[in-house]
Scaffold this motif. Structure first.
Motif, PDB file in Angstrom:
ATOM      1  N   PHE A 268      -0.816   4.721  -8.904  1.00  0.00           N
ATOM      2  CA  PHE A 268      -1.551   4.032  -9.770  1.00  0.00           C
ATOM      3  C   PHE A 268      -2.345   3.217  -8.587  1.00  0.00           C
ATOM      4  O   PHE A 268      -3.097   2.269  -9.437  1.00  0.00           O
ATOM      5  CB  PHE A 268      -0.439   2.963 -10.798  1.00  0.00           C
ATOM      6  CG  PHE A 268       0.067   1.981  -9.851  1.00  0.00           C
ATOM      7  CD1 PHE A 268      -0.057   1.064 -10.562  1.00  0.00           C
ATOM      8  CD2 PHE A 268       0.781   2.851  -9.307  1.00  0.00           C
ATOM      9  CE1 PHE A 268       0.681  -0.427 -10.479  1.00  0.00           C
ATOM     10  CE2 PHE A 268       1.436   1.212  -7.841  1.00  0.00           C
ATOM     11  CZ  PHE A 268       1.827  -0.067  -9.336  1.00  0.00           C
ATOM     12  N   GLY A 269      -1.910   2.302  -8.001  1.00  0.00           N
ATOM     13  CA  GLY A 269      -2.159   1.012  -7.038  1.00  0.00           C
ATOM     14  C   GLY A 269      -3.516   1.099  -6.332  1.00  0.00           C
ATOM     15  O   GLY A 269      -4.137   2.609  -5.488  1.00  0.00           O
ATOM     16  N   ALA A 280       1.658  -6.553  -1.600  1.00  0.00           N
ATOM     17  CA  ALA A 280       2.162  -5.778  -2.986  1.00  0.00           C
ATOM     18  C   ALA A 280       1.552  -5.191  -3.115  1.00  0.00           C
ATOM     19  O   ALA A 280       0.039  -4.952  -2.945  1.00  0.00           O
ATOM     20  CB  ALA A 280       2.450  -7.158  -4.299  1.00  0.00           C
ATOM     21  N   VAL A 281       1.345  -3.868  -4.512  1.00  0.00           N
ATOM     22  CA  VAL A 281       0.623  -3.397  -4.321  1.00  0.00           C
ATOM     23  C   VAL A 281       0.191  -3.569  -6.298  1.00  0.00           C
ATOM     24  O   VAL A 281       1.581  -3.070  -6.714  1.00  0.00           O
ATOM     25  CB  VAL A 281       0.260  -1.600  -4.065  1.00  0.00           C
ATOM     26  CG1 VAL A 281       1.756  -0.758  -4.747  1.00  0.00           C
ATOM     27  CG2 VAL A 281      -0.706  -1.111  -4.367  1.00  0.00           C
ATOM     28  N   ALA A 282      -0.946  -3.195  -6.257  1.00  0.00           N
ATOM     29  CA  ALA A 282      -1.154  -3.277  -7.777  1.00  0.00           C
ATOM     30  C   ALA A 282      -2.639  -2.307  -8.158  1.00  0.00           C
ATOM     31  O   ALA A 282      -3.424  -2.315  -7.476  1.00  0.00           O
ATOM     32  CB  ALA A 282      -1.440  -4.369  -7.767  1.00  0.00           C
ATOM     33  N   PRO A 283      -2.194  -2.274  -9.888  1.00  0.00           N
ATOM     34  CA  PRO A 283      -3.386  -1.630 -10.335  1.00  0.00           C
ATOM     35  C   PRO A 283      -4.771  -2.202 -10.345  1.00  0.00           C
ATOM     36  O   PRO A 283      -5.109  -1.156 -10.719  1.00  0.00           O
ATOM     37  CB  PRO A 283      -2.670  -0.996 -11.737  1.00  0.00           C
ATOM     38  CG  PRO A 283      -1.454  -1.764 -11.933  1.00  0.00           C
ATOM     39  CD  PRO A 283      -1.846  -2.744 -10.897  1.00  0.00           C
ATOM     40  N   GLY A 284      -4.694  -3.219  -9.897  1.00  0.00           N
ATOM     41  CA  GLY A 284      -5.940  -3.501 -10.311  1.00  0.00           C
ATOM     42  C   GLY A 284      -6.215  -5.339  -9.075  1.00  0.00           C
ATOM     43  O   GLY A 284      -4.882  -5.933  -8.218  1.00  0.00           O
ATOM     44  N   LYS A 291       3.499  -4.471  -7.592  1.00  0.00           N
ATOM     45  CA  LYS A 291       5.396  -4.310  -6.851  1.00  0.00           C
ATOM     46  C   LYS A 291       5.209  -4.129  -5.395  1.00  0.00           C
ATOM     47  O   LYS A 291       4.036  -3.682  -4.561  1.00  0.00           O
ATOM     48  CB  LYS A 291       5.019  -2.373  -6.783  1.00  0.00           C
ATOM     49  CG  LYS A 291       5.257  -2.271  -8.504  1.00  0.00           C
ATOM     50  CD  LYS A 291       5.690   0.176  -8.036  1.00  0.00           C
ATOM     51  CE  LYS A 291       6.602  -0.237 -10.126  1.00  0.00           C
ATOM     52  NZ  LYS A 291       7.198  -0.543 -10.333  1.00  0.00           N
ATOM     53  N   ARG A 292       6.413  -4.926  -5.167  1.00  0.00           N
ATOM     54  CA  ARG A 292       6.217  -5.133  -3.565  1.00  0.00           C
ATOM     55  C   ARG A 292       6.612  -4.442  -2.901  1.00  0.00           C
ATOM     56  O   ARG A 292       6.936  -2.528  -2.903  1.00  0.00           O
ATOM     57  CB  ARG A 292       7.592  -5.861  -3.608  1.00  0.00           C
ATOM     58  CG  ARG A 292       7.953  -6.527  -1.941  1.00  0.00           C
ATOM     59  CD  ARG A 292       9.697  -6.896  -1.741  1.00  0.00           C
ATOM     60  NE  ARG A 292       9.497  -7.171  -0.155  1.00  0.00           N
ATOM     61  CZ  ARG A 292      10.151  -6.470   0.383  1.00  0.00           C
ATOM     62  NH1 ARG A 292      10.551  -5.497  -0.292  1.00  0.00           N
ATOM     63  NH2 ARG A 292      10.246  -6.494   1.461  1.00  0.00           N
ATOM     64  N   ILE A 293       6.019  -4.048  -1.326  1.00  0.00           N
ATOM     65  CA  ILE A 293       5.548  -2.948  -0.375  1.00  0.00           C
ATOM     66  C   ILE A 293       7.285  -3.336   0.559  1.00  0.00           C
ATOM     67  O   ILE A 293       6.932  -4.327   1.104  1.00  0.00           O
ATOM     68  CB  ILE A 293       3.931  -3.316   0.544  1.00  0.00           C
ATOM     69  CG1 ILE A 293       3.136  -2.482  -0.733  1.00  0.00           C
ATOM     70  CG2 ILE A 293       4.220  -2.073   1.429  1.00  0.00           C
ATOM     71  CD1 ILE A 293       1.758  -2.663  -0.302  1.00  0.00           C
ATOM     72  N   PRO A 294       7.852  -2.202   0.837  1.00  0.00           N
ATOM     73  CA  PRO A 294       8.827  -2.595   1.339  1.00  0.00           C
ATOM     74  C   PRO A 294       8.052  -2.411   3.512  1.00  0.00           C
ATOM     75  O   PRO A 294       8.396  -1.064   3.690  1.00  0.00           O
ATOM     76  CB  PRO A 294       9.707  -1.434   1.591  1.00  0.00           C
ATOM     77  CG  PRO A 294       9.075  -0.146   0.333  1.00  0.00           C
ATOM     78  CD  PRO A 294       7.516  -0.530   0.131  1.00  0.00           C
TER      79      PRO A 294
END
Length: 352
Positions: A268-269, A280-284, A291-294
């Motif tokens: 989705f990102g 973090a990855v986001a849909p926009g 969502k935080r990227i580990p």
């Protein structure tokens, strides 16, 4: 055959096809341009033609206007893209004449008409309240056609030039940069070239106005070409590029993980947040659903240019970072400068 071999074979076929299309269109453009002076001469002669005098001999009636009476026997109207016909009683002075669909509807059987003949061709049909004129090709319209064909042929030529420019630098199924920036050059050129061709098809050198117009337009095309050349330059991952911009706090950078993960479900990102200490990855370009990227799980394995196998969602100018996510290989794609910043953020988090 390996995927890389198939890719090279496909590129070779596309190059040959591009050359053929380019040559064909340019040849058609040259042929159209060749006839512009003759069309201009014919148009001038038609506009200057006067009715033939009674004493004009038959041998001299080609370039003057002869009027011949006729009676329409029937009409045959057809759709606009097909020829419509007027048929004449007794097939005199000819059996039938191709006209527009509107003329075939306007004229009726039994109408007495006058045919205006010039150089052995019917140029006008005149009746009671209705007149049909033969379409006369103008030198301006033919010059525009030649220019359009030349511009159309230049685009596949630009594609071929890019393949030849970078053919040996590409590896595997890497794709060359898109030729779309050169399409912008052609559109910009068309904006000044087509009106110039229409208004001055044979008089480009006759006055300062078209010369100045052509010079200014050529400078515009040159400037657009320089921009397109730079836009299609390949920068190998790791090569020095444009000076890095200073970090300006939190920013959402266009980027995509090409594999779905627990922090990128269903892929989705479309953006990655950097600059606030947490990737973090986001849909926009916003915090919604981010969502935080580990980063502690990620290891950078390689950075390379985009390839055909990376899919159509990855722009050709983007680079790919091959990462290891706790033993699972994943790919992250972004524009070169953006990817450099994202990876720098990864490294600053203690990831090698």
């Amino acid at each position: 055959m390996t995927k890389a071999g198939r890719g090279r074979a496909g590129a070779a076929r596309r190059t040959v096809l591009g050359v053929c299309v380019c040559v064909l269109l340019l040849a058609c453009a040259g042929a159209a341009a060749w006839f512009v002076p003759d069309i201009a001469s014919d148009e001038r002669a038609w506009r200057a033609a006067t009715p033939c005098a009674a004493v004009t001999p038959d041998s001299g009636r080609e370039d003057c206007l002869t009027t011949v009476p006729a009676v329409i026997a029937r009409t045959d109207p057809n759709p606009p893209k097909q020829d419509s016909w007027l048929y004449f009683t007794g097939s005199r002075p000819l059996a039938r004449l191709a006209v527009s669909s509107e003329a075939a509807v306007d004229f009726e059987a039994g109408d007495h008409v006058r045919l205006t003949v010039w150089r052995g061709q019917v140029m006008k049909v005149t009746g009671e309240g209705h007149v049909w004129h033969e379409h006369v090709t103008t030198p301006g319209s033919l010059a525009v056609l030649a220019a359009v064909l030349a511009l159309a042929g230049a685009y596949p030529g630009a594609q071929v030039a890019l393949r030849l420019r970078y053919g040996r630098r590409l590896h595997g199924d890497e794709v060359p940069p898109s030729a779309l920036p050169f399409a912008g050059v052609l559109v910009g050129t068309a904006l000044w070239l087509l009106p110039l061709c229409y208004l001055h098809p044979t008089t480009l050198l006759s006055s300062p106005v078209p010369l100045t117009w052509a010079a200014a337009g050529s400078l515009l095309t040159l400037a657009l070409f320089r921009q397109a050349w730079r836009a299609t330059s390949i920068r190998t991952p790791g090569e020095p590029g444009a000076p890095e911009q200073p970090d300006e706090g939190e920013v959402f950078l266009p980027a995509r993980f090409l594999e779905p993960t627990d922090y990128n479900p269903h892929g989705f990102g479309t953006h990655i947040l950097v600059g606030d200490g947490t990737l973090a990855v986001a849909p926009g370009p916003g915090h919604f659903a981010a969502k935080r990227i580990p980063v502690e799980r990620l290891t950078v394995r390689n950075v390379r240019r985009a390839r055909g196998s990376d899919g159509d969602t990855v722009p050709r100018s983007w680079h790919i970072a091959e990462l290891d996510d706790a033993g699972t290989p994943i790919r992250l794609s972004a524009a070169p400068a953006d990817l450099t910043r994202i990876l720098r953020e990864l490294q600053s988090g203690g990831i090698a």
